[in-house]
Write an enzyme that holds these catalytic residues in place. Structure first.
Site, PDB file in Angstrom:
ATOM      1  CD  GLU A 194      -2.582  -0.994   2.636  1.00  0.00           C
ATOM      2  OE1 GLU A 194      -3.481  -1.983   2.763  1.00  0.00           O
ATOM      3  OE2 GLU A 194      -2.336  -0.173   3.472  1.00  0.00           O
ATOM      4  CB  CYS A 212       1.832   7.140   4.317  1.00  0.00           C
ATOM      5  SG  CYS A 212       2.245   5.784   5.478  1.00  0.00           S
ATOM      6  CB  CYS A 247       4.455  -5.807   9.933  1.00  0.00           C
ATOM      7  SG  CYS A 247       5.316  -5.086  11.238  1.00  0.00           S
ATOM      8  CB  CYS A 276       1.151  -3.442  16.706  1.00  0.00           C
ATOM      9  SG  CYS A 276       2.847  -2.961  16.747  1.00  0.00           S
ATOM     10  CB  CYS A 291      -1.215  -2.867  13.430  1.00  0.00           C
ATOM     11  SG  CYS A 291      -0.679  -2.008  11.830  1.00  0.00           S
ATOM     12  N   GLY A 325       5.023  -2.470   7.382  1.00  0.00           N
ATOM     13  CA  GLY A 325       6.565  -2.943   7.754  1.00  0.00           C
ATOM     14  C   GLY A 325       7.189  -1.896   8.722  1.00  0.00           C
ATOM     15  CD  GLU A 326      10.419  -1.069  12.817  1.00  0.00           C
ATOM     16  OE1 GLU A 326      10.993  -0.257  12.335  1.00  0.00           O
ATOM     17  OE2 GLU A 326       9.289  -0.660  13.580  1.00  0.00           O
ATOM     18  CB  SER A 355       6.924   5.807  11.808  1.00  0.00           C
ATOM     19  OG  SER A 355       6.562   5.099  13.194  1.00  0.00           O
ATOM     20  CB  SER A 409       4.851   3.045  17.462  1.00  0.00           C
ATOM     21  OG  SER A 409       4.740   3.306  15.880  1.00  0.00           O
ATOM     22  CB  ILE A 410       5.409   5.163  22.853  1.00  0.00           C
ATOM     23  CG1 ILE A 410       5.673   4.670  24.225  1.00  0.00           C
ATOM     24  CG2 ILE A 410       4.289   6.190  22.883  1.00  0.00           C
ATOM     25  CD1 ILE A 410       6.533   5.807  24.972  1.00  0.00           C
ATOM     26  CG  HIS A 411       1.307   2.513  20.287  1.00  0.00           C
ATOM     27  ND1 HIS A 411       0.797   3.511  19.684  1.00  0.00           N
ATOM     28  CD2 HIS A 411       1.780   1.673  19.314  1.00  0.00           C
ATOM     29  CE1 HIS A 411       0.984   3.751  18.387  1.00  0.00           C
ATOM     30  NE2 HIS A 411       1.684   2.777  18.051  1.00  0.00           N
ATOM     31  CG  ASN A 466      -7.881   3.921  11.812  1.00  0.00           C
ATOM     32  OD1 ASN A 466      -8.473   4.948  11.452  1.00  0.00           O
ATOM     33  ND2 ASN A 466      -6.435   4.369  11.923  1.00  0.00           N
ATOM     34  CB  CYS A 493      -1.012   0.944   8.492  1.00  0.00           C
ATOM     35  SG  CYS A 493       0.633   1.002   7.720  1.00  0.00           S
TER      36      CYS A 493
END
Length: 356
Positions: free
Chosen positions: A99, A112, A119, A123, A126, A169-170, A201, A224-226, A301, A344
């Protein structure tokens, strides 16, 4: 590390950065100025074939054809949101799908980009992790996303002014490809995107945060902490079991001290999971010793395969106020493309399901 990228006999023409093109023309007995011409055709004129490079000798064009290939990004589908956001689902040469999202802001167009097919970070909120990691993208496959999008914007006289490496992805698990992508994007003879208009990110790949701090770049870093603590973060982000929260925070402090640059902490708010006042208070304490930090609050989301619900609007503002009371800068991300599954991995997940 990620899974190896798609292996081919020939590299992609976008795989090489400026210095590598300089070396290539020299090794192939060509004049040094030919590297500039090649870069011009790729990133200023944005052609998609070697035959169009009309000011290159035929012998040089034949060498390029013999040694390189253009990236094949076939458009599977494209959705346009009411707010102008455009989301592309592209098919790669090996039939995997990725994407890319183009977002319109009052200050310009941002893109983006994706760095991996799938990935493995895992998470729990996600869609990108659904189906796991298939492979890394090659540098040229990341670059091609920007070139393809810019080619479309050329039709209306617009340009991409900023880049966020926040797609599927990371990036820091495909570190070298990501760095090569950045070198191509920021080069003044190429697309010439300002470094401070690019954000990478990461979910917290600690060794490469240190490495990135030492790159001497002006590119922005987002983490990305969350969650505000180790236990909750491990539940939401399995990567935290590999790189514990305390180690991540130390790496962030090193980055700020080394670069003098701000870090943005991405915090996805999930109803009754990590969005309570006590979570905000704990996060403010964690970040109080990092004056160059900024928190970007993201209303989560909805993903059909996940079980999280959105945080009520009033609770989002309460969370923000608590952070600001603790002297932590905090903003709430403006949603874009919600009507076209722009979060994402959502579009790719739907495609994977329909392809079964």
């Amino acid at each position: 590390m990620g899974i190896k990228p798609y292996l081919k006999e020939k590299p992609f023409v976008y795989d090489l950065n400026w210095d590598e093109w300089q070396s290539w023309v020299k090794e192939n007995g060509e004049s040094a100025f030919r590297a500039g011409q090649i870069f011009d055709w790729l990133y200023i004129k944005r052609v998609f074939s070697f035959d169009e490079m009309s000011n290159l000798p035929k012998t040089l064009r034949d060498k390029l054809k013999d040694q390189f290939e253009f990236v094949t990004l076939s458009e599977i589908t494209k959705y346009q949101s009411q707010d102008g956001t455009v989301k592309f689902l592209f098919e790669l040469e090996d039939k995997n799908a990725i994407e890319t999202v183009v977002m319109k802001h009052n200050y310009g167009n941002s893109i983006c980009v994706t760095t991996q097919v799938g990935c493995r970070v895992g998470c729990t909120f996600c869609a990108s992790t659904l189906g796991g990691l298939k492979r890394d993208l090659r540098p040229g496959e990341i670059v091609a996303q920007v070139v393809k999008a810019q080619k479309l914007l050329d039709e209306t006289g617009e340009r991409i002014s900023s880049i966020v490496i926040m797609g599927i992805g990371e990036p820091f698990e495909n570190y070298e490809a990501t760095m090569n992508f950045l070198r191509v994007m920021i080069h003044p003879k190429g697309l010439n995107i300002g470094q401070r208009h690019i954000t990478v990110s990461t979910s917290g790949i600690v060794p490469n945060i240190y490495k990135f701090a030492d790159e001497n770049l002006q590119v922005n870093l987002a983490i990305s902490i969350h969650a505000p603590n180790d236990a909750l973060r491990s539940k939401l982000m399995p990567v935290n079991r590999r790189f514990p929260f305390v180690d991540l925070i130390e790496a962030c402090k090193y980055y700020i001290a080394k670069t003098g640059r701000r870090i943005t902490f991405e915090y996805a708010l999930m109803g009754e999971v990590n969005d309570q006042p006590e979570h905000a208070e704990e996060l403010a304490l964690v970040l109080k010793d990092m004056p160059l930090s900024h928190v970007n609050l993201i209303p989560v989301n909805f993903v059909a395969e996940r079980d999280f619900k959105r945080t009520p609007r009033d609770d989002i503002f309460t969370f923000q106020r608590i952070l600001e009371k603790g002297k932590i800068n905090a903003t709430i991300r403006r949603e874009q493309g919600s009507d076209i599954a722009a979060a994402c991995g959502q579009l790719r997940a739907k495609h994977m399901e329909s392809s079964k």
